[in-house]
Design an enzyme around this catalytic site. Structure first.
Site, PDB file in Angstrom:
ATOM      1  N   GLU A  21       0.757  -1.336   0.003  1.00 26.96           N
ATOM      2  CA  GLU A  21       0.155   0.214  -0.042  1.00 26.96           C
ATOM      3  C   GLU A  21       0.774   1.261   0.070  1.00 26.96           C
ATOM      4  O   GLU A  21       1.817   1.299   0.642  1.00 26.96           O
ATOM      5  CB  GLU A  21      -0.911  -0.187   1.222  1.00 26.96           C
ATOM      6  CG  GLU A  21      -1.844  -1.191   1.116  1.00 26.96           C
ATOM      7  CD  GLU A  21      -2.661  -1.107   2.201  1.00 26.96           C
ATOM      8  OE1 GLU A  21      -3.946  -1.747   2.310  1.00 26.96           O
ATOM      9  OE2 GLU A  21      -2.445  -0.613   3.377  1.00 26.96           O
ATOM     10  N   CYS A  31       3.425   8.710   1.273  1.00 29.13           N
ATOM     11  CA  CYS A  31       3.981   7.326   2.027  1.00 29.13           C
ATOM     12  C   CYS A  31       4.257   6.258   1.398  1.00 29.13           C
ATOM     13  O   CYS A  31       3.491   5.419   0.880  1.00 29.13           O
ATOM     14  CB  CYS A  31       2.890   7.462   3.215  1.00 29.13           C
ATOM     15  SG  CYS A  31       3.770   6.176   4.616  1.00 29.13           S
ATOM     16  N   CYS A  51       6.453  -6.790   7.025  1.00 31.26           N
ATOM     17  CA  CYS A  51       7.671  -6.152   7.873  1.00 31.26           C
ATOM     18  C   CYS A  51       8.091  -7.406   8.867  1.00 31.26           C
ATOM     19  O   CYS A  51       7.382  -8.239   9.404  1.00 31.26           O
ATOM     20  CB  CYS A  51       6.994  -5.205   8.634  1.00 31.26           C
ATOM     21  SG  CYS A  51       8.233  -4.239   9.614  1.00 31.26           S
ATOM     22  N   CYS A  62       6.420  -4.668  15.456  1.00 31.73           N
ATOM     23  CA  CYS A  62       6.294  -3.622  16.466  1.00 31.73           C
ATOM     24  C   CYS A  62       4.618  -3.858  16.876  1.00 31.73           C
ATOM     25  O   CYS A  62       3.864  -3.864  16.146  1.00 31.73           O
ATOM     26  CB  CYS A  62       6.371  -2.257  15.867  1.00 31.73           C
ATOM     27  SG  CYS A  62       7.869  -1.916  15.394  1.00 31.73           S
ATOM     28  N   CYS A  83       1.691  -1.579  15.752  1.00 31.47           N
ATOM     29  CA  CYS A  83       1.591  -1.314  14.296  1.00 31.47           C
ATOM     30  C   CYS A  83       0.817  -2.378  13.481  1.00 31.47           C
ATOM     31  O   CYS A  83       1.213  -3.750  13.641  1.00 31.47           O
ATOM     32  CB  CYS A  83       3.082  -1.241  13.523  1.00 31.47           C
ATOM     33  SG  CYS A  83       3.028  -0.825  11.886  1.00 31.47           S
ATOM     34  N   CYS A 117      -1.378   6.314  10.145  1.00 33.42           N
ATOM     35  CA  CYS A 117      -0.205   5.731  10.595  1.00 33.42           C
ATOM     36  C   CYS A 117      -0.217   4.851  11.479  1.00 33.42           C
ATOM     37  O   CYS A 117      -1.011   4.519  12.551  1.00 33.42           O
ATOM     38  CB  CYS A 117       0.698   6.936  11.331  1.00 33.42           C
ATOM     39  SG  CYS A 117       2.284   6.319  12.110  1.00 33.42           S
TER      40      CYS A 117
END
Length: 418
Positions: A130, A143, A150, A154, A157, A387
């Site tokens: 994305e 962004c 990933c 985290c 997230c 975010c």
């Protein structure tokens, strides 16, 4: 197969008020290699490989560079100052690559999110990432993602809940910017080589490597892509308008600064190692003190080139006055700006956003210490574009498939097991 017009974006049924368009496919997947994302040196090699005379290579590189990045053309036929013979040779061997645009969503606040599909790059299935565009008064920030999934997990997230599949190539990173500019009408309308380029009013003014993935775990591709972003004869973005955000891959921080000169952002989110170990697990390897020492030594650091520290506000976790005072103490002596980010909820999250009074009290402590600490206004929440909310709808590969793929293309991060 469900069409892009009716597919539930990102696999979530609870996305409200999103406008989902059905864009036409930008390009079919082609077995030919793409010239997009190649450095000038590698582009020269590609021309030599199809028989372009060495004395002409530099001129031809400049021509192709102009058409791909200043004009944004997607085929060699449109490169009108290149001879028909050379255009035919180029088309026989290469493409000007584009990903498949699966969905485009537009938030009620104007934020746009695109889901791009890329080929498998050797094994397995196509992958998706994305990219988000955030329009603001006088600027537009894109962004960009650097990995499919990933590896850092985290805990706050959404992207961190998705398995790491593979790194993106420089071509795939650059193409996110190119296609975003196409969708926004941000390239010159004329294909003529002597057409007038717009001197102002560009819609994509800033690029942040803050999308899916940890950019410094995909170092070379990210570096090469950012150099194309900043090339004055290419996408021509100021290095001060390109920002790389890292969770703290400490050994690569001085190198990325020296080799690109871009701005640095640090996903900090905690002021104690025990808490950051949970929120940002890479902290188990690179502790806060080591990370901040790398920041103090970042090439070009000054009051005019401050480091941005990102701090997601989590209710009852990291939002106390004591946390704010410790944050100020830790950053003393580092030219810095602190972005306070109210937590953006996502399905299944264990965290909550603090109330506004708590966030403002935190910001006031930081402001009184002399640091700019804007509270980031959440954008694109209704389409899960805010975010920490990015997560592609790619079907996850089995562990055995992923390991086989990464072994084949040689991009498995050395610290992936962490």
């Amino acid at each position: 197969m469900t069409s892009p017009a009716t597919a539930a974006p990102l696999g979530h049924d609870d996305v409200l008020d999103a406008i989902v368009k059905a864009p036409q496919a930008i390009a079919t997947v082609d077995a030919k290699p793409s010239l997009l994302g190649l450095s000038r040196a590698r582009l020269a090699d590609a021309l030599l490989a199809i028989g372009v005379e060495e004395r002409q290579v530099r001129m031809r590189v400049n021509q192709l560079w102009h058409w791909m990045y200043l004009r944004g053309v997607d085929s060699f036929d449109r490169m009108t100052n290149v001879s028909k013979e050379l255009r035919a040779q180029l088309a026989e061997a290469y493409v000007v690559g584009r990903p498949e645009l699966v969905t485009e969503q537009i938030s009620v606040d104007g934020t746009r999110k695109w889901l791009f599909r890329f080929p498998s790059r050797g094994a397995g299935k196509p992958v998706e990432v994305e990219t988000v565009y955030i329009p603001e008064e006088g600027r537009g920030t894109l962004c960009v993602s650097s990995q499919v999934g990933c590896s850092l997990t985290c805990s706050f997230c959404h992207t961190g809940t998705q398995v790491m599949v593979r790194n993106l190539t420089a071509e795939e990173i650059v193409s996110q910017v190119v296609v975003a500019r196409e969708r926004l009408g941000d390239f010159p309308a004329s294909d003529k080589a002597d057409g007038i380029l717009p001197s102002e009013g560009r819609l994509v003014t800033n690029v942040v490597m803050m999308g899916m993935g940890e950019p410094l775990m995909n170092y070379e591709a990210v570096r090469d892509a950012m150099q194309i972003f900043a090339d004055g004869d290419g996408l021509s973005l100021s290095r001060r308008r390109i920002t790389l955000s890292t969770s703290g891959v400490v050994p690569m921080i001085p190198r990325i600064g020296a080799e690109t000169g871009v701005m640095l952002a640090i996903s900090l989110h905690a002021v104690r190692d025990d808490l950051r170990d949970v929120l940002v697990p890479i902290n188990k390897k690179y502790k806060i003190a080591e990370l901040l020492e790398a920041c103090r030594n970042y090439p070009g650091l000054s009051n005019a080139r401050r480091i941005t520290f990102e701090y997601v506000m989590l209710k009852g976790v990291n939002d106390s006055a004591a946390d704010a005072r410790e944050l100020v103490r830790l950053l003393r002596g580092i030219p810095a700006k602190i972005n306070l980010i109210p937590f953006n909820a996502w399905p299944g999250s264990q965290y909550q956003c603090p109330d506004w009074d708590t966030i403002e009290a935190f910001a006031e402590i930081v402001n009184r210490a002399g640091y700019a600490s804007p509270i980031r206004t959440p954008r694109g929440r209704d389409i899960l574009a805010a975010c920490g909310q990015l997560k592609s709808a790619s079907e996850r590969l089995k562990i055995s498939e992923r390991l086989a793929l990464e072994a084949m293309i040689g991009t498995l991060p050395a610290d992936d097991e962490d």
